[in-house]
Design a protein around this motif. Sequence first.
Motif, short mmCIF file in Angstrom:
data_model
loop_
_atom_site.label_atom_id
_atom_site.label_comp_id
_atom_site.label_asym_id
_atom_site.label_seq_id
_atom_site.Cartn_x
_atom_site.Cartn_y
_atom_site.Cartn_z
N ILE A 157 61.73 16.47 56.61
CA ILE A 157 60.96 16.17 55.43
C ILE A 157 60.83 17.38 54.55
N ILE A 158 60.84 18.64 55.21
CA ILE A 158 60.67 19.79 54.78
C ILE A 158 61.96 20.40 54.06
N LEU A 159 63.19 20.04 54.81
CA LEU A 159 64.39 20.16 53.98
C LEU A 159 64.53 19.14 52.97
N PHE A 160 64.25 18.04 52.81
CA PHE A 160 64.23 17.36 51.71
C PHE A 160 63.33 17.86 50.64
N ASP A 161 62.19 18.13 51.21
CA ASP A 161 61.33 18.76 50.05
C ASP A 161 61.74 19.83 49.48
N ASP A 162 62.48 20.83 50.05
CA ASP A 162 63.25 21.89 49.64
C ASP A 162 64.20 21.53 48.70
N ILE A 163 64.94 20.54 48.78
CA ILE A 163 65.86 20.38 48.08
C ILE A 163 65.24 19.59 46.66
N PHE A 164 64.37 18.95 46.77
CA PHE A 164 63.45 18.52 45.79
C PHE A 164 63.13 19.62 44.86
N LEU A 165 62.54 20.81 45.36
CA LEU A 165 62.15 22.00 44.88
C LEU A 165 63.29 22.40 43.93
N ALA A 166 64.29 22.61 44.38
CA ALA A 166 65.45 23.06 43.72
C ALA A 166 65.77 22.17 42.35
N LEU A 167 65.83 21.09 42.71
CA LEU A 167 66.09 20.17 41.44
C LEU A 167 64.92 20.34 40.39
N PHE A 168 63.76 20.29 40.87
CA PHE A 168 62.64 20.33 40.13
C PHE A 168 62.49 21.72 39.11
N LEU A 169 62.67 22.79 39.97
CA LEU A 169 62.69 24.17 39.28
C LEU A 169 64.00 24.22 38.45
N THR A 170 65.18 23.76 38.77
CA THR A 170 66.22 23.91 37.98
C THR A 170 65.70 23.20 36.56
N THR A 171 65.33 21.80 36.48
CA THR A 171 65.18 21.10 35.48
C THR A 171 63.97 21.81 34.73
#
Length: 408
Positions: A157-171
């Motif tokens: 879940i932490i890994l998936f959350d990190d991926i979301f963070l990357a997408l969110f910050l990029t957007t």
Amino acid sequence: MDHLVFEVGTALVLVAIGSIIANKLKFSIIPFLIILGMLVGPHAPHFGIIDLRFIESNDIIQFLGRIGVLFLLFYLGLEFSVGKLAKSGKNIVVGGSIYVAINFILGLAYGFIAGMPWMETLIIAGLLSVSSSAIVAKVLVDLKRTANPETELILGIILFDDIFLALFLTTMSGVLLAGSTSALGIITSVLISVGYMLLFFIIARKGAPLLNKWLNIKSDEIFIIVIFAILFFVAGFSETLHVAEAIGALLLGLVFSETEHRDRIEHLVVPFRDFFGAVFFFSFGLSIDPSTLADAIWLALGAAFVTIIGNFVAGMISGRKAGLSHKASTSIGLTIMARGEFSIIVANLGITAGLNSILTPFTALYVLILAIIGPVMTKESKTIYKYLNKVFKWTKEKEKKKIEVPEG
């Protein structure tokens, strides 16, 4: 110059003292360093002959803190690889999606109810959705729970959350830093950011053989100079495209994670990550005016309460869908509750873009509350489960075995 060096040296001594105290108490250094920064920064208390405002070189410390963000996200990129998600399994994808969706939706609802403008609401939703990888990993190790059945799902879940963070910050960096106001401008900014990210994904998957050859440098001294030169150049170039410099660092880390030099880079980068990361939390504390905390206390308490409920529900649903017990599922929700470095990075994006100044004291209080409460609730997860089990009656008490009396 001597005065400047002395001030920076004094700041680093304070960071070291705060880190030692946190280590002695076996606690996360994040809340200690944030509070320490508030107590000695430009907004520190002063009365009579007592003046704690002796860190005046705020710009230098802030710059060192920016370097800390680069190393934190560069290391995060090294830990993540494009192939890792594909191998992570259905449970992790499902659990991570549930976790992010519940927290992000609750964050949007909370920001809307609090009367925030929509950009500030998106930032609040983002920072409410990202757990602290550093705190979670430390708690799991300290409590010796790495072998527990739920730990694999927690890390997933932490890994998936990190991926979301990357997408969110990029957007969001594409929207906020580009300064677009029209629908077409916003869409264009987002597409540029996402396209930039996809470019790095392609390089990561296709360019590894060439990078392996280029980075085949025997000398560690020259090797680390080359890595750092690329890191700072990519981070700076990203800003020219209105993509946050931290995202450039993360994407570069992702590229290097696919090479055969990943372990070597990670080994050499860890000391810099820890050092500059600590300065980052301290520098964030320097930017906070303690007198403004009262304005954000109820907003932060409400957000912390929403996060606790959201994380517990998400952990319970994810754990049960993965076939774990109610006890293990309870542990998931309580363990991933801590907030820290990534929530601050999300908030800093909004602050840099000139959004509502309430974000600074709000994020400080929110992170302090959950960086303290999160590990405590994780430690007491068994007690919390027993109490909740009495209320919800998830498992029935085992029947006492009848003692057979042998016939005489």
